[in-house]
Design an enzyme around this catalytic site. Structure first.
Site, PDB file in Angstrom:
ATOM      1  N   GLU A   1      29.576 -31.930 -21.835  1.00  0.00           N
ATOM      2  CA  GLU A   1      30.173 -31.937 -20.502  1.00  0.00           C
ATOM      3  C   GLU A   1      31.503 -32.677 -20.606  1.00  0.00           C
ATOM      4  O   GLU A   1      31.576 -33.772 -21.176  1.00  0.00           O
ATOM      5  CB  GLU A   1      29.214 -32.667 -19.545  1.00  0.00           C
ATOM      6  CG  GLU A   1      29.499 -32.482 -18.101  1.00  0.00           C
ATOM      7  CD  GLU A   1      28.882 -31.220 -17.483  1.00  0.00           C
ATOM      8  OE1 GLU A   1      28.312 -30.380 -18.198  1.00  0.00           O
ATOM      9  OE2 GLU A   1      28.997 -31.088 -16.250  1.00  0.00           O
TER      10      GLU A   1
ATOM     11  N   LYS B   1      22.881 -37.433 -16.913  1.00  0.00           N
ATOM     12  CA  LYS B   1      23.458 -36.169 -16.446  1.00  0.00           C
ATOM     13  C   LYS B   1      24.924 -36.414 -16.064  1.00  0.00           C
ATOM     14  O   LYS B   1      25.206 -37.062 -15.069  1.00  0.00           O
ATOM     15  CB  LYS B   1      22.678 -35.633 -15.248  1.00  0.00           C
ATOM     16  CG  LYS B   1      23.209 -34.308 -14.769  1.00  0.00           C
ATOM     17  CD  LYS B   1      22.410 -33.775 -13.617  1.00  0.00           C
ATOM     18  CE  LYS B   1      22.989 -32.459 -13.145  1.00  0.00           C
ATOM     19  NZ  LYS B   1      24.421 -32.447 -13.031  1.00  0.00           N
TER      20      LYS B   1
ATOM     21  N   ARG C   1      31.049 -27.939 -17.929  1.00  0.00           N
ATOM     22  CA  ARG C   1      30.293 -27.668 -19.151  1.00  0.00           C
ATOM     23  C   ARG C   1      31.175 -26.913 -20.152  1.00  0.00           C
ATOM     24  O   ARG C   1      31.819 -25.934 -19.795  1.00  0.00           O
ATOM     25  CB  ARG C   1      29.067 -26.828 -18.811  1.00  0.00           C
ATOM     26  CG  ARG C   1      28.131 -26.617 -19.965  1.00  0.00           C
ATOM     27  CD  ARG C   1      26.797 -26.201 -19.431  1.00  0.00           C
ATOM     28  NE  ARG C   1      25.845 -25.940 -20.488  1.00  0.00           N
ATOM     29  CZ  ARG C   1      24.568 -25.693 -20.241  1.00  0.00           C
ATOM     30  NH1 ARG C   1      24.126 -25.670 -18.995  1.00  0.00           N
ATOM     31  NH2 ARG C   1      23.734 -25.463 -21.219  1.00  0.00           N
TER      32      ARG C   1
ATOM     33  N   ARG D   1      30.955 -22.054 -18.950  1.00  0.00           N
ATOM     34  CA  ARG D   1      29.683 -21.322 -18.855  1.00  0.00           C
ATOM     35  C   ARG D   1      29.871 -19.932 -18.287  1.00  0.00           C
ATOM     36  O   ARG D   1      28.968 -19.118 -18.322  1.00  0.00           O
ATOM     37  CB  ARG D   1      28.631 -22.114 -18.084  1.00  0.00           C
ATOM     38  CG  ARG D   1      28.981 -22.387 -16.674  1.00  0.00           C
ATOM     39  CD  ARG D   1      27.884 -23.191 -16.047  1.00  0.00           C
ATOM     40  NE  ARG D   1      26.890 -22.309 -15.432  1.00  0.00           N
ATOM     41  CZ  ARG D   1      25.941 -22.740 -14.643  1.00  0.00           C
ATOM     42  NH1 ARG D   1      25.818 -24.022 -14.403  1.00  0.00           N
ATOM     43  NH2 ARG D   1      25.106 -21.909 -14.076  1.00  0.00           N
TER      44      ARG D   1
ATOM     45  N   GLU E   1      18.070 -37.591 -20.504  1.00  0.00           N
ATOM     46  CA  GLU E   1      19.491 -37.756 -20.823  1.00  0.00           C
ATOM     47  C   GLU E   1      20.284 -38.034 -19.558  1.00  0.00           C
ATOM     48  O   GLU E   1      19.939 -37.550 -18.471  1.00  0.00           O
ATOM     49  CB  GLU E   1      20.034 -36.493 -21.503  1.00  0.00           C
ATOM     50  CG  GLU E   1      19.540 -36.332 -22.919  1.00  0.00           C
ATOM     51  CD  GLU E   1      20.256 -35.194 -23.664  1.00  0.00           C
ATOM     52  OE1 GLU E   1      21.148 -34.538 -23.079  1.00  0.00           O
ATOM     53  OE2 GLU E   1      19.896 -34.978 -24.834  1.00  0.00           O
TER      54      GLU E   1
HETATM   55  P1  ATP Z   1      22.810 -25.022 -12.619  1.00  0.00           P
HETATM   56  O1  ATP Z   1      23.443 -25.403 -13.917  1.00  0.00           O
HETATM   57  O2  ATP Z   1      21.365 -25.433 -12.552  1.00  0.00           O
HETATM   58  O3  ATP Z   1      23.076 -23.607 -12.217  1.00  0.00           O
HETATM   59  P2  ATP Z   1      24.785 -26.719 -11.473  1.00  0.00           P
HETATM   60  O4  ATP Z   1      25.864 -26.059 -12.252  1.00  0.00           O
HETATM   61  O5  ATP Z   1      25.064 -27.145 -10.070  1.00  0.00           O
HETATM   62  O6  ATP Z   1      23.477 -25.867 -11.454  1.00  0.00           O
HETATM   63  P3  ATP Z   1      23.730 -29.237 -12.018  1.00  0.00           P
HETATM   64  O7  ATP Z   1      22.727 -29.174 -10.928  1.00  0.00           O
HETATM   65  O8  ATP Z   1      24.844 -30.179 -11.796  1.00  0.00           O
HETATM   66  O9  ATP Z   1      24.367 -27.900 -12.354  1.00  0.00           O
HETATM   67  O10 ATP Z   1      22.959 -29.542 -13.406  1.00  0.00           O
HETATM   68  C1  ATP Z   1      23.007 -28.826 -14.602  1.00  0.00           C
HETATM   69  C2  ATP Z   1      24.289 -29.055 -15.382  1.00  0.00           C
HETATM   70  O11 ATP Z   1      24.421 -30.419 -15.756  1.00  0.00           O
HETATM   71  C3  ATP Z   1      24.372 -28.350 -16.715  1.00  0.00           C
HETATM   72  O12 ATP Z   1      24.722 -26.994 -16.575  1.00  0.00           O
HETATM   73  C4  ATP Z   1      25.436 -29.148 -17.456  1.00  0.00           C
HETATM   74  O13 ATP Z   1      26.705 -28.622 -17.146  1.00  0.00           O
HETATM   75  C5  ATP Z   1      25.353 -30.511 -16.832  1.00  0.00           C
HETATM   76  N1  ATP Z   1      24.917 -31.603 -17.717  1.00  0.00           N
HETATM   77  C6  ATP Z   1      25.376 -32.871 -17.622  1.00  0.00           C
HETATM   78  N2  ATP Z   1      24.799 -33.669 -18.504  1.00  0.00           N
HETATM   79  C7  ATP Z   1      23.931 -32.908 -19.223  1.00  0.00           C
HETATM   80  C8  ATP Z   1      23.032 -33.164 -20.291  1.00  0.00           C
HETATM   81  N3  ATP Z   1      22.894 -34.382 -20.799  1.00  0.00           N
HETATM   82  N4  ATP Z   1      22.308 -32.122 -20.763  1.00  0.00           N
HETATM   83  C9  ATP Z   1      22.430 -30.888 -20.253  1.00  0.00           C
HETATM   84  N5  ATP Z   1      23.272 -30.576 -19.239  1.00  0.00           N
HETATM   85  C10 ATP Z   1      24.011 -31.577 -18.715  1.00  0.00           C
END
Ligand code: ATP
Length: 586
Positions: free
Chosen positions: A301, A251, A256, A271, A249
């Site tokens: 998101e 990102k 979130r 979150r 998917e």
């Molecule tokens: P983490 O969530 O691993 O603690 P982080 O908040 O820095 O670290 P990222 O490394 O940016 O997060 O990656 C995970 C986040 O990406 C998810 O928590 C969600 O908010 C976001 N995200 C974006 N697109 C998607 C998607 N298609 N499916 C799931 N999550 C997604």
């Protein structure tokens, strides 16, 4: 239960930094607590009056608290202010003042936990004219009736900083020790991640034992803890890990959001389980016509977009809207957002968390009509490495930061609150830099020199060691700050200032200032190195060495959506170090 017994347990917990000892002390406390009192005991231990998502705060300004301490003790107000300035801990101010209490009225009521909890609840609910007086009266009465130790923890509950160093996981461990077997701990964790309310979990356990938790189910209006991703260094490794085929998917880089929809309306949670419905009236407005069912819990998101070009903007833009209570209309207009939905946890009476990814995606597609502003996350399902690589390049080409690979396995359930291999993130490979940004907690600071004289020159940053419940230093962060941030730092850090390192912070460095681990910043470095002065993963890669980040840079993002325990963990840091080592000299 006497409040004093609880306060004395807090005192013992505060004196240790060993997680196992804390667990044992809490377990002993729980075993002496009656079924009727367990909820209050857990809430007071957390320093809360309600679960986070209810947004109930005690809301006492520190000046009012000091005034109440004065009213109750008649200790010189100047002295009280002096203690406060020196220590920054309302608890220790109250402790000292009550120890010197001058006014001893005839009627002193012995405090029990119900009195303390009810008074605090009344204080939190007081509003309108006369509410300040009422708050003052209730608080002064509490301090008047308390012993110094009781006063310490009542005062700390007022600003939600109990300073016990207790993570939710330690309370869960203690609940499991008291009411369940070792094997049943996972069920306790699951229950908490599903209802996000430790006191409710505790009450059910105390009342009905482990089977009582069967009553917990996903409810519209009650946010679940978010499922998190692991990382892997390459697409082939990801495909292999996910049994040869998976969903990739897009990102999206935003905030979130968990949306709960039913007859009474739409509620939005972050979150951190914060209810942000009022901050995003535009999401509420655009979700309503896009949703076709009766009720649901869906996740996505929220991404800022340029109104003129429709292009996605950097995540920071959306954070400018957070916390804005006034001028919300202009913020909505200035920083519009789109919503990209990626999961469906509940739909029309059915909980889908325990069903595979493909089914949840199908449910999501069935209940959402895409609009200009509400879309489904873009996805490619493939077993072909080249197609996946092409998809990834495509995402990067569109300005995306990476992809999330999702397992298609039979057990690819939505695992609330846990980081697992069902979702694996993969971001652009920053050839000469660390493979990913990290989110680090500020635990200390160093005085500034030159242009930064009089302010902070650098911050001491830490990872979270989830196994030990400690924060471990990893770098001194001095670059990436613009003038605005540099000017804002002192005020931002002031409420978290303490006069010695927090007991959960492992530091070999002597900082000039120390802070309660609270604020999380996004940081990127040139590389991860071994260092004898930082404590992150000490001895785990090499004897007497920890991990450090070389040339760290603040990325301009304060992770308001993360608490200190959501910061990058030591374990994740080790994984990143491994990714970097494997990439070796590329
Ligand atoms: P983490 O969530 O691993 O603690 P982080 O908040 O820095 O670290 P990222 O490394 O940016 O997060 O990656 C995970 C986040 O990406 C998810 O928590 C969600 O908010 C976001 N995200 C974006 N697109 C998607 C998607 N298609 N499916 C799931 N999550 C997604």
């Amino acid at each position: 239960m006497d409040y004093l017994s609880l306060a004395e347990t807090f005192e013992k917990i505060e004196a240790t930094r060993k997680r196992l000892e804390m667990t044992d002390m809490l377990a002993e406390l729980f075993s002496q607590t009656s079924i009727n009192e367990i909820e209050i005991v857990i809430r007071l231990t957390q320093g809360k009056l309600a679960p986070d998502f209810e947004g109930i705060e005690i809301g006492i300004a520190e000046t009012l608290a000091r005034k109440a301490i004065y009213e109750a003790t008649r200790v010189d107000e100047k002295k009280i202010l002096e203690w406060w300035i020196k220590d920054g801990d309302l608890g220790s101010v109250a402790f000292q003042a009550v120890s010197m209490k001058k006014q001893t009225s005839l009627f002193t009521e012995k405090l029990n936990i119900a009195i303390v909890f009810d008074s605090l609840l009344q204080i939190s609910k007081a509003s309108g004219s006369g509410s300040q007086d009422l708050k003052m009266k209730l608080l002064a009465k509490l301090f008047h009736d308390s012993t110094p130790t009781e006063a310490r923890y009542i005062a700390r509950t007022l600003n939600g900083k109990m300073r016990l160093g207790l993570a939710d996981m330690t309370i869960i461990d203690a609940l499991a020790v008291t009411y369940a077997t070792k094997e049943e701990r996972d069920k306790v964790v699951w229950a908490y991640n599903t209802c996000s309310d430790l006191a409710r979990v505790g009450k059910l356990l105390a009342e009905k034992g482990i089977n009582g938790l069967d009553e917990i189910e996903l409810e519209v209006g009650v946010p679940l803890k978010a499922m998190l991703c692991e990382r892997l260094p390459s697409i082939p490794e990801i495909i292999e890990k996910l049994d040869g085929k998976c969903a990739f998917e897009y990102k999206y880089d935003g905030l979130r959001i968990q949306a709960h929809i039913n007859k009474s309306g739409i509620e939005l949670f972050t979150r951190q389980l914060e209810n942000v419905t009022s901050q995003f009236p535009d999401i509420v407005e655009m979700l309503a016509p896009a949703f076709k069912g009766q009720e649901c819990v869906i996740e996505g998101e929220c991404v800022p977009v340029d109104i003129n070009t429709g292009e996605m903007l950097p995540f920071q833009t959306v954070s400018r809207r957070r916390g804005r209570k006034h001028e919300l209309d202009s913020a909505v207009e200035e920083f519009p957002v789109n919503l990209f939905l990626f999961d469906c946890l509940y739909l029309d009476g059915q909980d889908f968390t325990q069903t595979p990814y493909t089914n949840r995606r199908k449910m999501l597609e069935s209940c959402i009509t895409e609009t200009d502003r509400v879309k489904l996350a873009d996805v490619l399902i493939t077993d072909d490495f080249e197609k996946a690589e092409e998809y990834f390049q495509n995402v990067i080409g569109k300005g995306g930061e990476g992809i999330i690979a999702k397992s298609l396995a039979e057990d690819s359930y939505y695992r609330a609150g846990s980081r697992g291999w069902n979702w694996i993130k993969f971001k652009r490979d920053y050839k000469t830099e660390m493979a990913d940004t990290v989110d680090l907690v500020i635990v200390g600071a160093f005085s500034g020199k030159g242009k930064r004289a009089g302010g902070y020159g650098a911050l001491l940053m830490a990872t979270y060691n989830a196994d030990e419940g400690h924060f471990e230093t990893i770098t001194k962060l001095g670059s990436g700050f613009d003038d605005e941030m540099l000017a804002a730092l002192p005020e931002m850090l002031e409420p978290h200032k303490i006069n010695k390192p927090n007991k959960l912070v492992n530091s070999k460095m002597q900082a000039d200032y120390w802070f309660e681990p609270s604020i999380v910043l996004e940081v990127r470095g040139a590389e991860i190195t071994l260092s004898p002065i930082h404590t992150c993963a000490m001895n785990l890669v090499k004897e007497n060495y920890g991990l450090a980040i070389r040339f760290p840079r603040y990325m301009g993002i304060i992770r308001q959506d993360k608490g200190p325990e959501d910061a990058t963990t030591t374990e994740e840091m080790l994984a990143l170090y491994e990714i970097q080592s494997n990439r070796g000299g590329e």
